[in-house]
Design a protein around this motif. Structure first.
Motif, PDB file in Angstrom:
ATOM      1  N   SER A   1      60.097  96.640 -11.439  1.00 14.13           N
ATOM      2  CA  SER A   1      59.663  95.793 -12.563  1.00 14.13           C
ATOM      3  C   SER A   1      58.600  96.520 -13.398  1.00 14.13           C
ATOM      4  O   SER A   1      58.428  96.250 -14.578  1.00 14.13           O
ATOM      5  CB  SER A   1      59.112  94.465 -12.059  1.00 14.13           C
TER       6      SER A   1
ATOM      7  N   PHE B   1      54.751  99.421 -23.712  1.00 13.79           N
ATOM      8  CA  PHE B   1      54.225  99.673 -22.372  1.00 13.79           C
ATOM      9  C   PHE B   1      52.702  99.799 -22.416  1.00 13.79           C
ATOM     10  O   PHE B   1      52.003  99.359 -21.514  1.00 13.79           O
ATOM     11  CB  PHE B   1      54.815 100.960 -21.792  1.00 13.79           C
TER      12      PHE B   1
ATOM     13  N   SER C   1      59.771  98.136 -16.725  1.00 16.47           N
ATOM     14  CA  SER C   1      60.169  97.401 -17.930  1.00 16.47           C
ATOM     15  C   SER C   1      58.924  96.853 -18.621  1.00 16.47           C
ATOM     16  O   SER C   1      57.862  96.751 -18.013  1.00 16.47           O
ATOM     17  CB  SER C   1      61.114  96.269 -17.562  1.00 16.47           C
ATOM     18  N   LYS C   2      59.096  96.442 -19.889  1.00 16.17           N
ATOM     19  CA  LYS C   2      57.918  96.042 -20.671  1.00 16.17           C
ATOM     20  C   LYS C   2      57.453  94.621 -20.351  1.00 16.17           C
ATOM     21  O   LYS C   2      56.382  94.212 -20.816  1.00 16.17           O
ATOM     22  CB  LYS C   2      58.222  96.153 -22.162  1.00 16.17           C
ATOM     23  N   GLY C   3      58.277  93.881 -19.623  1.00 17.83           N
ATOM     24  CA  GLY C   3      57.867  92.550 -19.163  1.00 17.83           C
ATOM     25  C   GLY C   3      57.385  91.646 -20.292  1.00 17.83           C
ATOM     26  O   GLY C   3      56.394  90.929 -20.132  1.00 17.83           O
TER      27      GLY C   3
ATOM     28  N   GLU D   1      66.748 102.703  -8.407  1.00 19.72           N
ATOM     29  CA  GLU D   1      67.732 101.642  -8.577  1.00 19.72           C
ATOM     30  C   GLU D   1      68.902 101.807  -7.595  1.00 19.72           C
ATOM     31  O   GLU D   1      69.569 100.851  -7.233  1.00 19.72           O
ATOM     32  CB  GLU D   1      68.234 101.730 -10.020  1.00 19.72           C
TER      33      GLU D   1
ATOM     34  N   HIS E   1      67.060 107.648 -20.107  1.00 22.70           N
ATOM     35  CA  HIS E   1      66.252 106.599 -20.750  1.00 22.70           C
ATOM     36  C   HIS E   1      65.000 106.332 -19.906  1.00 22.70           C
ATOM     37  O   HIS E   1      63.902 106.158 -20.433  1.00 22.70           O
ATOM     38  CB  HIS E   1      67.045 105.302 -20.882  1.00 22.70           C
ATOM     39  N   GLN E   2      65.190 106.287 -18.587  1.00 21.15           N
ATOM     40  CA  GLN E   2      64.038 105.975 -17.723  1.00 21.15           C
ATOM     41  C   GLN E   2      63.019 107.106 -17.700  1.00 21.15           C
ATOM     42  O   GLN E   2      61.867 106.902 -17.333  1.00 21.15           O
ATOM     43  CB  GLN E   2      64.518 105.639 -16.315  1.00 21.15           C
TER      44      GLN E   2
ATOM     45  N   LYS F   1      71.384 106.509 -18.398  1.00 26.92           N
ATOM     46  CA  LYS F   1      70.388 105.514 -17.992  1.00 26.92           C
ATOM     47  C   LYS F   1      69.148 106.221 -17.411  1.00 26.92           C
ATOM     48  O   LYS F   1      68.011 105.880 -17.719  1.00 26.92           O
ATOM     49  CB  LYS F   1      71.000 104.577 -16.952  1.00 26.92           C
TER      50      LYS F   1
END
Ligand code: M6R
Length: 624
Positions: A253, A263, A256-258, A209, A22-23, A19
């Protein structure tokens, strides 16, 4: 550029590492890997994959049944190739020949060839072409020699290594223990409740996180991280160092791509809001309707700043373009001479820095190796170094004497967008504040500029409403192999920035030019195939730019122009126009850059390219 994650605790390490990787994908990479181990586990297990973290994740899932694995310790890495091609063999983590140690590394060990020869004489063999494998074998050499004391072995090895690094090492024998170290490449250690677990990252993104308590490792420090104990930090000379635990404040937040497809588009559209954040508490409209600029960074250093006879701005890429706008702002408003230098050139020259000179370093990430080195040089020569940075707590933020955060939030898309407008906003506020203190700007001009600056976010929204139109017309330009971007005055750096955006994500060659320079060479390229983007908003050079456009038109170039609302004259010359609201010339870049960003974005999307992670590029360039 390369990314590092690490974990020790009681949870399965692999999912946390994957994870985290990925970030960190936004930093740019071409292969990835993890090593995991656990108490009672006879061997360190290493998984690697060329290409995306998804490939690695699939490999790990196939080999490692989750979640009931006892492998609770691990390190992971996304690699951006420097020594050796992108491949599984060259991907990190690297195991020592004994299999006792695994290492991940960001940076470059410059004397790795020499070390490799010496280690070969001691019987070490190598599988990869990397400098990192040499480093893990070197640590292993001392580890085997000194009774398997990992922290000591890391110290001994780093004493021999020349170069830049952030490393994390794990050992097969003691999976409750990790050792991390840094020199000129960032590393953050996140602390879990009561020291029961630790999270490591090359930046804070993968940690927030789980914890907000972090230690930013300082340069030339080694951290001994052991479950259930406070982190022990030593300097490279083995003396002990103070440990400062900080609160990290990162809005998750923003990661994330929201709802946006990329992005980059999200970050382009966020700009009005980002600019408001950047000005909050700084551009203040008092009850009497008059404006003032409050910059806390000026509290202690105002006298030094206004005494400056010469300002040198150092930066790279998009930040360098913001610097070119800063030069015009400071010279126009403050009447102080300004030079703008590529950090990579500045650091290797013998630049003339005099007493009372101020160096301004601009960086989105706050981690760019060349900019950091330029700061070091400026400090050694006695200059006051002022930072304009986005990365809170980043290496550049900490290396500068003082500075202003741009506060636009994490920028994930590799192509910088909102950071550029944030940097220009801060440079404008800084110029206004200094000019006010120096008395080089009339009260009327100061008030008018502040008033207009405060209105820019609303005007940016108007520009963003043209997104659909720009998308439609971008389809007409995907065939192009070359673009020319022309602008003058404050719009010249915007032309450079527009060309850079297009190159980075659409792989179309593009050049930015001061419009009048075109006839001294580039005009030879103009034909009916050549799209030419002209920045022609109303300013004192408007008529001159129109003449330059006519030169292009008479050679059949295809003109795409950015004009001030209501402009009919350019409409007669250009094939397409995009309107932006009227504003003062010094604030024009904040509006005119948005169509540049959107054009590049839509051309790249139409070409089916990976907009957020273009080939060969890294988000933070932490090697020189
Ligand atoms: O993080 P920095 O602002 O120091 O980065 C400087 C350049 O690497 C960066 O602006 C680069 O040119 C971007 N990819 C531009 O979009």
């Amino acid at each position: 550029m390369c990314g590092i994650v690490g974990y020790i605790g009681s949870r399965p390490a692999a999912p946390i590492l994957i994870k985290g990787l990925h970030q960190l994908e936004y930093r740019g990479y071409d292969s990835a890997g993890i090593a995991v181990g656990g108490p009672d586990h006879p061997q360190l297990q290493v998984f690697k994959a060329k290409g995306k973290v998804d490939n690695l994740e699939a490999n790990v899932h196939r080999a490692l049944p989750l979640p009931d694995t006892p492998l609770t310790t691990g390190i992971g890495h996304t690699r951006w190739a420097t020594h050796g091609e992108p491949s599984e063999t060259n991907a990190h983590p690297h195991l020592s020949m004994s299999g006792d140690l695994a290492l991940v590394h960001n940076g470059i060990i410059e004397n790795y060839q020499l070390l490799k020869e010496q280690l070969t004489e001691f019987g070490y063999t190598f599988k990869s072409q990397t400098d990192t494998e040499v480093l893990v074998q070197l640590i292993d050499y001392f580890y085997q020699k000194n009774g398997r004391q990992l922290t000591k072995a890391v110290h001994q090895a780093l004493d021999k290594a020349i170069g830049a690094y952030a490393i994390v090492v794990m050992e097969k024998d003691d999976c409750r223990h990790l050792v991390a170290a840094r020199k000129a490449s960032p590393l953050v250690i996140g602390i879990g409740k009561d020291y029961s677990e630790f999270f490591i990252g090359s930046d804070a993104t993968p940690l927030v996180e789980y914890t907000h308590k972090v230690i930013y490792l300082d340069d030339e420090q080694v951290a001994d991280i052991r479950i259930g104990q406070e982190v022990q930090i030593t300097n490279l000379d083995e003396s002990s160092a103070d440990v400062t635990i900080k609160d990290v404040d990162l809005d998750i937040s923003a990661l994330s791509k929201g709802g946006y497809p990329h992005f980059m588009l999200k970050e382009i559209c966020e700009q009005p809001h980002c600019m408001e954040n950047s000005m909050r508490g700084r551009v203040i409209c008092r009850e009497d309707g008059l404006y003032e600029i409050k910059l806390s960074a000026l509290n202690h250093f105002k006298a030094k700043l206004i005494r400056a006879r010469h300002v040198i701005i150092v930066a790279c890429g998009t930040s360098w373009h913001a610097g070119l706008i800063g030069k015009q702002l400071i010279e126009e408003m403050c009447r102080i001479r300004v030079e703008v230098e590529y950090a990579s050139e500045f650091r290797y020259r013998n630049p003339v820095i005099e007493k009372d000179d101020v160096v301004i370093a601009i960086s989105q990430s706050g981690e760019t190796a060349d900019t950091l080195a330029a700061i070091q040089l400026a400090k050694e020569q006695g200059a006051l170094v002022f930072g304009i940075v986005n990365g809170v707590g980043s290496s550049i933020a900490r290396a500068t004497d003082t500075g202003i955060y741009i506060h636009v939030g994490p920028e994930i898309g590799v192509a910088s967008t909102k950071a550029f407008t944030g940097q220009v906003t801060v440079l404008t506020m800084l110029s206004l504040a200094l000019a006010h203190a120096l008395g080089t700007l009339s009260d009327e001009a100061f008030q008018q500029t502040c008033h207009e600056l405060a209105a820019i976010p609303r005007k940016m929204e108007t520009v963003l409403q043209q997104n659909d139109r720009i998308e439609q017309l971008s389809g007409r330009f995907t065939y192009a192999r070359n673009f020319l971007y022309l602008g003058r005055g404050y719009n010249y750096p915007v032309a450079l920035e527009g060309a850079l955006k297009l190159k980075e994500i659409s792989y179309i060659h593009a050049e930015g030019y001061p419009a009048a320079e075109m006839k001294h060479g580039p005009i030879a390229l103009v034909d009916k195939e050549m799209p030419i983007v002209c920045l022609t908003a109303h300013d004192q050079l408007y008529r001159k730019v129109i003449s330059n456009m006519q030169e292009v038109q008479s050679r059949n170039g295809r003109i795409f122009a950015v004009v001030t609302e209501g402009d009919d004259e350019v409409r007669r010359i250009a094939e397409e126009v995009i309107e932006i609201p009227d504003t003062m010339p010094c604030l024009l870049p904040l509006l005119s850059v948005i169509p540049m960003q959107l054009l590049a974005y839509h051309v790249a999307v139409k070409k089916g390219l990976d907009v957020d992670m273009p080939r060969n590029l890294a988000k933070s360039v932490t090697v020189e």
